[in-house]
Every structure is written in structure tokens, then in C-alpha cells.
Scaffold this active site. Sequence first.
Site, PDB file in Angstrom:
ATOM      1  N   ASN A  79       0.863  -1.209  -0.013  1.00 52.78           N
ATOM      2  CA  ASN A  79       0.126   0.068  -0.019  1.00 52.78           C
ATOM      3  C   ASN A  79       0.829   1.347   0.017  1.00 52.78           C
ATOM      4  O   ASN A  79       0.688   2.272  -0.815  1.00 52.78           O
ATOM      5  CB  ASN A  79      -0.827   0.084   1.323  1.00 52.78           C
ATOM      6  CG  ASN A  79      -2.178  -0.821   0.921  1.00 52.78           C
ATOM      7  OD1 ASN A  79      -2.401  -1.312  -0.002  1.00 52.78           O
ATOM      8  ND2 ASN A  79      -2.949  -1.102   2.201  1.00 52.78           N
ATOM      9  N   ARG A 411     -12.286  -3.536 -13.958  1.00 53.02           N
ATOM     10  CA  ARG A 411     -11.129  -4.460 -13.772  1.00 53.02           C
ATOM     11  C   ARG A 411     -11.498  -5.886 -13.637  1.00 53.02           C
ATOM     12  O   ARG A 411     -12.597  -6.358 -13.138  1.00 53.02           O
ATOM     13  CB  ARG A 411     -10.670  -4.205 -12.290  1.00 53.02           C
ATOM     14  CG  ARG A 411      -9.783  -2.987 -12.026  1.00 53.02           C
ATOM     15  CD  ARG A 411      -9.163  -2.754 -10.656  1.00 53.02           C
ATOM     16  NE  ARG A 411      -8.899  -1.301 -10.369  1.00 53.02           N
ATOM     17  CZ  ARG A 411      -7.754  -0.686 -10.713  1.00 53.02           C
ATOM     18  NH1 ARG A 411      -7.097  -1.154 -11.661  1.00 53.02           N
ATOM     19  NH2 ARG A 411      -7.853   0.689 -10.172  1.00 53.02           N
ATOM     20  N   HIS A 471     -16.370   3.970 -14.488  1.00 48.13           N
ATOM     21  CA  HIS A 471     -16.247   3.064 -13.347  1.00 48.13           C
ATOM     22  C   HIS A 471     -17.544   2.382 -12.843  1.00 48.13           C
ATOM     23  O   HIS A 471     -17.304   1.590 -12.051  1.00 48.13           O
ATOM     24  CB  HIS A 471     -15.815   3.935 -12.252  1.00 48.13           C
ATOM     25  CG  HIS A 471     -15.193   3.379 -10.696  1.00 48.13           C
ATOM     26  ND1 HIS A 471     -15.892   3.523  -9.786  1.00 48.13           N
ATOM     27  CD2 HIS A 471     -14.232   2.561 -10.592  1.00 48.13           C
ATOM     28  CE1 HIS A 471     -15.342   2.959  -8.657  1.00 48.13           C
ATOM     29  NE2 HIS A 471     -14.167   2.236  -9.328  1.00 48.13           N
ATOM     30  N   TYR A 505     -13.287  -9.213  -1.548  1.00 52.09           N
ATOM     31  CA  TYR A 505     -13.887  -8.093  -1.596  1.00 52.09           C
ATOM     32  C   TYR A 505     -15.408  -8.050  -1.233  1.00 52.09           C
ATOM     33  O   TYR A 505     -16.344  -8.576  -1.742  1.00 52.09           O
ATOM     34  CB  TYR A 505     -13.930  -7.035  -2.942  1.00 52.09           C
ATOM     35  CG  TYR A 505     -12.657  -6.642  -3.406  1.00 52.09           C
ATOM     36  CD1 TYR A 505     -11.322  -7.088  -2.943  1.00 52.09           C
ATOM     37  CD2 TYR A 505     -12.627  -5.549  -4.316  1.00 52.09           C
ATOM     38  CE1 TYR A 505     -10.316  -6.451  -3.327  1.00 52.09           C
ATOM     39  CE2 TYR A 505     -11.430  -4.861  -4.746  1.00 52.09           C
ATOM     40  CZ  TYR A 505     -10.039  -5.505  -4.268  1.00 52.09           C
ATOM     41  OH  TYR A 505      -8.889  -4.746  -4.426  1.00 52.09           O
ATOM     42  N   ARG A 601     -13.634   3.066   4.750  1.00 54.39           N
ATOM     43  CA  ARG A 601     -12.608   2.158   5.033  1.00 54.39           C
ATOM     44  C   ARG A 601     -11.255   2.943   5.014  1.00 54.39           C
ATOM     45  O   ARG A 601     -10.198   2.474   5.648  1.00 54.39           O
ATOM     46  CB  ARG A 601     -12.640   1.112   3.969  1.00 54.39           C
ATOM     47  CG  ARG A 601     -11.432  -0.050   4.083  1.00 54.39           C
ATOM     48  CD  ARG A 601     -11.361  -0.805   2.757  1.00 54.39           C
ATOM     49  NE  ARG A 601     -10.599  -0.170   1.732  1.00 54.39           N
ATOM     50  CZ  ARG A 601     -10.816  -0.055   0.465  1.00 54.39           C
ATOM     51  NH1 ARG A 601     -12.002  -0.767   0.167  1.00 54.39           N
ATOM     52  NH2 ARG A 601     -10.173   0.580  -0.531  1.00 54.39           N
TER      53      ARG A 601
END
Length: 731
Positions: A79, A411, A471, A505, A601
Site C-alpha cells: 500500500n 477490472r 467506473h 472484496y 474504509r
Amino acid sequence: MHDEGLTDTGYQVDGGVGGDFVDDYEESTSVDDGTLPIDRFLDRELSWLRFNQRVLELAEDDAVPLLERVNFLAIFASNLDEFFMVRVAGLKRRIVTGLAVPTNTGRAPADVLADINSLALELQHRHSRAFHELVKPALDDAGIHVESWADLSESDRSRIDEIFASQIFPVLMPLAVDPAHPFPYISGLSLNLSVRVRNPKTDRVEFARLKVPTVLPRFVQLPDDGSGRVRFLTLEDLISNHLDELFPGMEILEHHEFRVTRNEDVEVDEDESENLIQALERELLRRRFGPPIRLEITDDMDAVTLGLLVRELGITEQEVYRLPAPLDLGGLFEISKLDRPRLKYPKHVPVTPLQLQTSEPNTAPDVFASIARGDILVHHPYESFATSVQAFLEQAARDPNVLAIKQTLYRTSGDSPIIEALIDAAERGKAVLALVEIKARFDEQNNIEWARKLEKAGVHVVYGLVGLKTHCKLALVVRQEKGGALKHYAHIGTGNYNPKTSRIYEDLGLFTADDQVGKDLTRLFNELSGYAIEKKFKRLLVAPRYLRRGLLKLIATETENARAGLPAGIRIKLNSLVDEAIIDALYRASAAGVPVDIVVRGVCAIVPGVAGLSENIRVRSVLGRYLEHSRIFAFHNNGDPQVYIGSADMMHRNLDRRVEALIRLVDPHHLADIDEIFAVTMSDRTASWHLQPDGDWKRVHRDERDRPLADLQNVTMNAIATRRRGGTARA
């Protein structure tokens, strides 16, 4: 972890907590009327670092299974790499070019950059201590040893000599630096050894750079010594102790590890690019040559070597990170994958959503018939992606009555069954439209490859609107029913059409055969693939034209209701909250007495719990085995709930420069499910982090008797797994 699925490692794909922090540096969206304090936003860069600190706290927690702690250490490192490659690099570039505007808090970018470097260095040292003092000893106790060369016996060393000679030496490429050999290019994120040697004949001291090969395992497993332990040696440690074979006849004076992070953002001017794919491919080739923005060195590096690196790389002392070896703990992903089930989270097996289950065993479900009976809300990874979304598209590909399939792809993976289903449908003669976002950051090359694969199969591939990323997560199937009428079947989700990430996810998705939704999506796809300009949608909120406006109106309604003494409430769950206009609207709602619950998050720029400004705002964060990724926007609306799910976070890019879509939930059971998600998440009996007014996050995971609080993700999995059919099927 980039927006949604960085790499094939860690939380991004294999298990959990990605960063989702990328956003352009631009002026505030707020219209300041002077009624709100100037210092009402938390700095978004420092907020992101606090998010990564929460990841690190999971690695430090001995209640977390050991190999999961190893995984969290690797995630933290991965990250942070992306944060520097994109956010820090972008900020530095704008400072250098003089284009930087004040940050969202009004501070000078150079001051924020100094704070970033200070906090990032502090966290990297804490990260190193967590590995050396907490996780590594626990690995030793579990029979998993990360050795150093000094720990090895002579018999070990002789066997490693054989490994080095046969498997490693042929791959190495030492590069000398002298008048005949200029300082070599150091690629971004590569791990390197700096080596200073003396020629005993001339007494001349020379410098060489040796890249640690990425094609070899970072942790070399040592031969079995009969102890039953699994033992590893870092590749750089192994190489460092064989330098005499790489520089025969030379005296090795010094050797140290170092690592460079470069600006790896991609900039493509679509208006000037005749062929967007070719332009992106050229830019991807240039990406690894971006300017350096961080130099990590081992804490024993001598001043002469450091001076050479700083000078040749053109980097400042502020950008030098002196750390204990080993560098690049992202390599720990390799160890986290060891087959030790007892050292990992217990397996969760996704279940098939109730409304998609068949009454007879071993019979294939009819997804269309199930959707036709009523909307179906699915919750991944607790409910199976394979038996819901994947089954929906595979049945659409096979069904002779299906005439067309339209889908957005942001994606996914090249071997995805989603891609195969679209290809299968095209080969069967159906009209198939795939709207591919090839500018999905860090996935550009993958998306280019499978976009071409789709085109070769006869799929109509388009790349969306110039200047906007697509998106939204949409799939629309047009089917001819008995009697000849056409019916629309749709899926609108919060996550990508990616079977790999769907396993880790947390996302929501709605299946519906609602005719109005079908018409909305038909018009939206026409706008994305053609030249239609849609004015309004009925059950959707779509960015960039209407989403911000629609949410601000919903927030304003709650504010007005509270002022009128009517019941009011706002609950939001998302990945990032930085948009100033949305935050200001929430402040005004809070000041009017509206209770505002926010689950975020990652980055959060709102300041909770300030008297007169935000005393009615509570902010929680949940991190765990799954990456909390769903976006939910719920408004009380005086007893007529307005609840939306979809793809958008509250960031400038999502609201202004992306095509995003939220869909309103209308089924009472689905509204009850959303109520339950917020009730459990915000409960004082559920483990979470609580955002404090000063921007720190307080972890609350044990009760007053030091017993662990409930884990949200375990609670959700157990609740969904134990559902039984009642009088009315729940989705």
C-alpha cells in the site's frame, strides 16, 4: 492498495485492505458561505497514512492468525509503495512545476509533503519493529524461520553454495560505475545492492550496483536440516555473502541494500490521442522511468555510498528512508501463502443466494426466472459470485432467447469466466457490447490485452467517454420472452466483475427485471457507446451529471426534516470521503440535529464530534480478512427510506470525472438488510476503529472485561450462511 485491485498480492486480490486513495489535486468543491469553520477538514494524505496504520495494527495484533499478520505486514508495504508512486509523486510534481494548489485543509503542499515524509518514516520504522519484534519471533515459535547468514551452519552454507552456483549466479548482472560505465538506471521498486570494492593491484576503490532479480523467490527456502522447521533466507542476504564470486580478485569493502520508488502515474491526453490503446502502451513503457521520490536504504549504509546515491538519483535528504534490513517487506506475501491452515483465518465458504437456489438437487438454476419473480440483493463474498453474477452471464450467453448483452468492465482477469461468457455469447451470434475502461490505474496493460481478445471474438468493444473514466458496474441482458416481448434483466453492483477479487472484496449487487431500470440502463449504455445525451434517469443516480446534485438534495431533505421536527437520519458506507461539498452538507445536517453514521474504509476528511459542527456525526472503520468495498447511501426521508448502492465514493474524481451509477433499493427486505448492516457495524459490541476529532483512529476491539468484541465479517458470514427459507424468500 490502488483503487480496487492493485496486484495479485495481498488485500488487493488475495485478501483485503487496499488503499483506494488516488485522487487528483484540485480546488475544493465546497462553496464556503462563511458559516463553517476554516479548519473543518482532515488532511486526506495524512488520513490515508492513518488508514495504512490501521492495517499495521492488524499485523501487530497477536489475536490475528499468524500468517494473516504476515500478510498484513506485506499489505502495509505494498500500500505504501503505491501511495508514494501516485499521491506523493503527484504532489511533488506539482510543487516542482509550480502548479500545486493548497491542499483540502488550505495548507501549503510543501508543508504537507514534509508531514507525509515524517509520518511515513515513523510508520515504516513501526512496521519494521512489528516484523522483527512481534511477527518474526512468533514465526520462530511456529517452526517458520527467517534466517540470517550468521545463523547458518557450515553444512547449510555449503548446500547454499550449490544453490547459488546453479540457480542464482547465472541470473545476476553486476554493473560497474566508473568513467567508462555511467551510473545505471535504477528501476522503480527494484531491490538493489550497492557494492564498493578495492582493486588490490591499483588500490583504486570502485562502486558497483547489483539488482536483486525479481524472477527469483525473494525468500529462498533452505534445505531440510531434519528439524522439521521451514527455513528461509532472503535472496539479498544470500547474494551478499557470495559477492566474492561476482567480483573475483577484488576486496569487498562495503555492501548495502537500497530501493528506489518512482513516479509511476500515467498521463495520457485523450484529446490528442488518435488511438487511446496505442497511446497508453507507449506511456506504460515510459512509466518505469519516472523521477525518484523515495530512497530506502539500510540503516548501516556508509556516508560515501549514500552521498553517491543521493547525487546520482537527484533526491533530497528528506526523501531518504533509513531502515533496518530487510527492505521491501512486501516480499512477505510469499511466506503468507504457506500451506498452514491453522495459522490462517478459518475458511468461509460462500453460499448461493436463497432466491437463486434450486428446489431439486443437481439441477441448474434458472437465473432469469428467479430475477423475474423479484429483485435479488447479493452480498459478496458471503454469497457466491460464481452462482450469481457469473451464472447470470453464462446463462445469458447460452440462452437462445437472449438477443443482446451489454456490460461495463473496469477490472477483471484475462482468464475470467466473465470474459469467456461474453466471447461465447458473441460466437453464438448475440449482440455483445463491452465497455472497457483501459485507463483503470495499474491494470492498463491487462485491460488492453483482454480488450483485444474480446474484439477478435466479435464483441463490440468501446472505451467510454473522452475525459471520463467509466467506473460504474453494470450488466444488461435483453431477452425475448414468450409472445415476442423483450424484457431487460440487469445487474448493478458496487464491485468489479472479477471472480478473484469477489472472494475477498465485500460488495453488494442488485439483480432486477424492473422495466424502468432496463430503460435507464439502455439509455445509459447508448450514452456511453454513442452520442446520446440523457437528461434524467428514474431509478439511478449517475455521475458526473446528476450524482452529486442528487445526494446533496437527499442530504438537504434530511436537514430540512430535522429542522421541522421530523424524524431524520443519514447513514453512509464507502471507501473514501473527501469531497468538500458533500462533507459541508453533512456538517449542516449534523448542526440541524440529523444523526449521521459513516462507515469508511480508507481516507476520511470529515471531522466528527465537534460541538456546533459535527456532534451528531459518528465515523467508524472496519478492516479485516475482507476488504470492505460496498458503497451504501441511506436516508430516512421521514419514514419513506431512500437507499442507494453503487460504485461511487465521495471523491472529486468519482463525482466529477467518472461515470458512476447508484441504484435505489425498493424491496422492503433489502431495506431491512441494509438496516442490519449499519446496525451491526455501528454497534458498540462490534470491533471497529473510531475516528477522533484530531484525526486519530481509536481501535475498539475488546470490551470492558478485555474480551474480544464481535467481528463484523464473521457475524455477517454466520448470519447469511444460516438463513433458512421462511414465508418470504430473503435476498
